[in-house]
Motif scaffolding. Structure first.
Motif, PDB file in Angstrom:
ATOM      1  N   ASP A   1      -7.364  12.085   2.396  1.00 43.92           N
ATOM      2  CA  ASP A   1      -7.774  12.173   3.792  1.00 43.92           C
ATOM      3  C   ASP A   1      -6.809  12.989   4.641  1.00 43.92           C
ATOM      4  OD1 ASP A   1      -5.862  10.148   3.358  1.00 43.92           O
ATOM      5  OD2 ASP A   1      -6.336   9.222   5.278  1.00 43.92           O
TER       6      ASP A   1
ATOM      7  N   GLU B   1      -8.894   9.853  12.963  1.00 45.81           N
ATOM      8  CA  GLU B   1      -7.879   8.973  13.538  1.00 45.81           C
ATOM      9  C   GLU B   1      -8.158   8.695  15.011  1.00 45.81           C
ATOM     10  OE1 GLU B   1      -5.574   7.334  12.101  1.00 45.81           O
ATOM     11  OE2 GLU B   1      -5.643   8.204  10.092  1.00 45.81           O
TER      12      GLU B   1
ATOM     13  N   PRO C   1      -7.099  -0.934  -0.698  1.00 47.58           N
ATOM     14  CA  PRO C   1      -7.756  -1.582   0.445  1.00 47.58           C
ATOM     15  C   PRO C   1      -6.907  -2.705   1.010  1.00 47.58           C
ATOM     16  CG  PRO C   1      -8.696  -2.385  -1.599  1.00 47.58           C
ATOM     17  CD  PRO C   1      -7.734  -1.281  -1.984  1.00 47.58           C
TER      18      PRO C   1
ATOM     19  N   ARG D   1      -6.821   5.063  -2.121  1.00 44.58           N
ATOM     20  CA  ARG D   1      -6.087   4.229  -1.172  1.00 44.58           C
ATOM     21  C   ARG D   1      -6.335   2.761  -1.469  1.00 44.58           C
ATOM     22  NH1 ARG D   1      -7.157   5.504   4.976  1.00 44.58           N
ATOM     23  NH2 ARG D   1      -5.356   6.859   4.717  1.00 44.58           N
TER      24      ARG D   1
ATOM     25  N   LYS E   1      -8.866   0.410   4.662  1.00 41.50           N
ATOM     26  CA  LYS E   1      -7.491   0.808   4.897  1.00 41.50           C
ATOM     27  C   LYS E   1      -6.597  -0.397   5.129  1.00 41.50           C
ATOM     28  CE  LYS E   1      -4.636   3.835   7.794  1.00 41.50           C
ATOM     29  NZ  LYS E   1      -4.604   4.797   8.918  1.00 41.50           N
TER      30      LYS E   1
ATOM     31  N   THR F   1      -8.983  15.078   9.807  1.00 43.51           N
ATOM     32  CA  THR F   1      -8.065  13.942   9.826  1.00 43.51           C
ATOM     33  C   THR F   1      -7.834  13.465  11.251  1.00 43.51           C
ATOM     34  OG1 THR F   1      -6.952  14.827   7.863  1.00 43.51           O
ATOM     35  CG2 THR F   1      -5.795  13.125   9.110  1.00 43.51           C
TER      36      THR F   1
ATOM     37  N   SER G   1      -3.278  -1.764   6.666  1.00 44.29           N
ATOM     38  CA  SER G   1      -2.419  -1.296   7.741  1.00 44.29           C
ATOM     39  C   SER G   1      -1.614  -2.442   8.315  1.00 44.29           C
ATOM     40  CB  SER G   1      -3.236  -0.640   8.859  1.00 44.29           C
ATOM     41  OG  SER G   1      -4.025  -1.600   9.532  1.00 44.29           O
TER      42      SER G   1
ATOM     43  N   GLY H   1       0.823  -1.198   0.000  1.00 44.20           N
ATOM     44  CA  GLY H   1       0.000   0.000   0.000  1.00 44.20           C
ATOM     45  C   GLY H   1       0.855   1.244   0.000  1.00 44.20           C
TER      46      GLY H   1
END
Length: 334
Positions: A153, A115, A191, A189, A198, A111, A200, A20
């Motif tokens: 974002d 978060e 996936p 972004r 997101k 943002t 991660s 990513g």
């Protein structure tokens, strides 16, 4: 220093980078390093804002991220790789900038609000995390960056940086600092392999840039496709299908991907076929990165020297900016 535009970018040092990061930023950094003065920040101080309970992870990850930079082709002769915590001007500017922004404005930043929700902080938000927009403003302005590659974002953070810049310049009654332009990539972004919005490291839904062939194959087999596509002859949905999202991002044969999408939508194409293609595409991408990374990992002193040299260059630039801000604001001189 050249007359090229200045770019500041970087990554939190919370673990190795994944594909990513490659799709969203690293590919662009490889392009930018030939046309911009580019600084890559190993953001270990920022990583502390929500990982203060595990500083050892952050320390280890400095080398991990640096290895990924070098492995994908970042050239330390073209791009300056530097360590955030060893640039004291960044912390000093952050403290100065906090006097030019309110807590209410920090809390309204979209943002940061998002978060905070994702991390489940509730009312227990670390002060460093809440103050991150001011800290990022310090990072950007310390290098006098005028272009800032970010996802859509993250654009509100650049907007807030420019608000702080305008307040500093107004207080100094002259333009000490430049404003920065948010450079937002056209592609969205990537996936996670589980279909979540997101990808991660902490979510366990990413493919590291150092992934082995077996790890790649396991991740591809587990990828979310279309739960309604039960038989090969069934028409399948392309939208929301992670395999096609990854093929769009990494398969260089766009025409072939479009044909696969059409065939999948009509029916007659199984998930195994598209996953097999993606597995080959990802292995072709990651294999040379993995090999270069293994070679760089054999020479940690070289990697450390790259970080040291880049940090020294960055320190000179950021200290000069701090002096300009201090002098421009008319603070007492000793």
């Amino acid at each position: 220093m050249t007359n090229n535009p200045v770019i500041l970018t970087g990554d939190r040092t919370t673990g190795p980078l994944h594909i990513g990061h490659f799709a969203g930023s690293l590919r662009n950094r490889l392009r930018f390093q030939d046309s911009h003065d580019q600084y890559l920040l190993l953001a270990d101080t920022q990583a502390l804002t929500d990982n203060a309970h595990d500083p050892a992870k952050i320390r280890r990850s400095v080398m991990e991220v640096a290895l990924d930079y070098l492995a994908v082709g970042i050239d330390p002769e073209k791009s300056t790789i530097c360590l955030q915590s060893h640039l004291p001007a960044l912390a000093e500017l952050s403290m100065l900038y906090l006097n030019f922004v309110t807590v209410a404005r920090l809390e309204r930043n979209p943002t940061i609000k998002d978060e905070i929700r994702v991390r489940g902080f509730g009312h227990n938000v670390p002060a460093g995390f809440l103050c991150y927009p001011a800290a990022q403003a310090a990072d950007i302005t310390a290098f006098r960056a005028t272009r800032e590659p970010v996802g859509a974002d993250q654009a509100p953070l650049i907007e807030q940086t420019n608000e702080i810049v305008r307040r500093i310049n107004a207080a100094a009654e002259k333009d000490i600092l430049p404003e920065a332009e948010a450079v937002i990539p056209r592609s969205g972004r990537l996936p996670g392999i589980d279909g979540k919005a997101k990808m991660s490291k902490s979510g366990g839904n990413a493919i590291p840039l150092s992934a082995s062939p077996d790890a790649i194959a396991t991740a591809v087999r587990a990828m979310y496709t279309d739960p309604g596509h039960l038989r090969i002859d069934d028409p399948g949905k392309v939208e929301g299908n992670v395999v096609f999202a990854y093929l769009d991002a990494f398969d260089e044969d766009e025409a072939a991907v479009q044909e696969l999408k059409a065939q999948y939508g009509r029916g007659g194409l199984g998930d195994a076929v598209i996953k097999r293609r993606l597995n080959g595409v990802l292995e072709a991408l990651i294999a040379p990165i993995r090999q270069r990374r293994e070679e760089f990992a054999k020479h940690p002193d070289h990697v450390l020297n790259v970080i040291r040299a880049g940090t020294q260059r960055a320190r000179e630039v950021t200290e000069a900016t701090k002096r300009d801000v201090v002098n421009g604001l008319g603070l007492f001189q000793l």
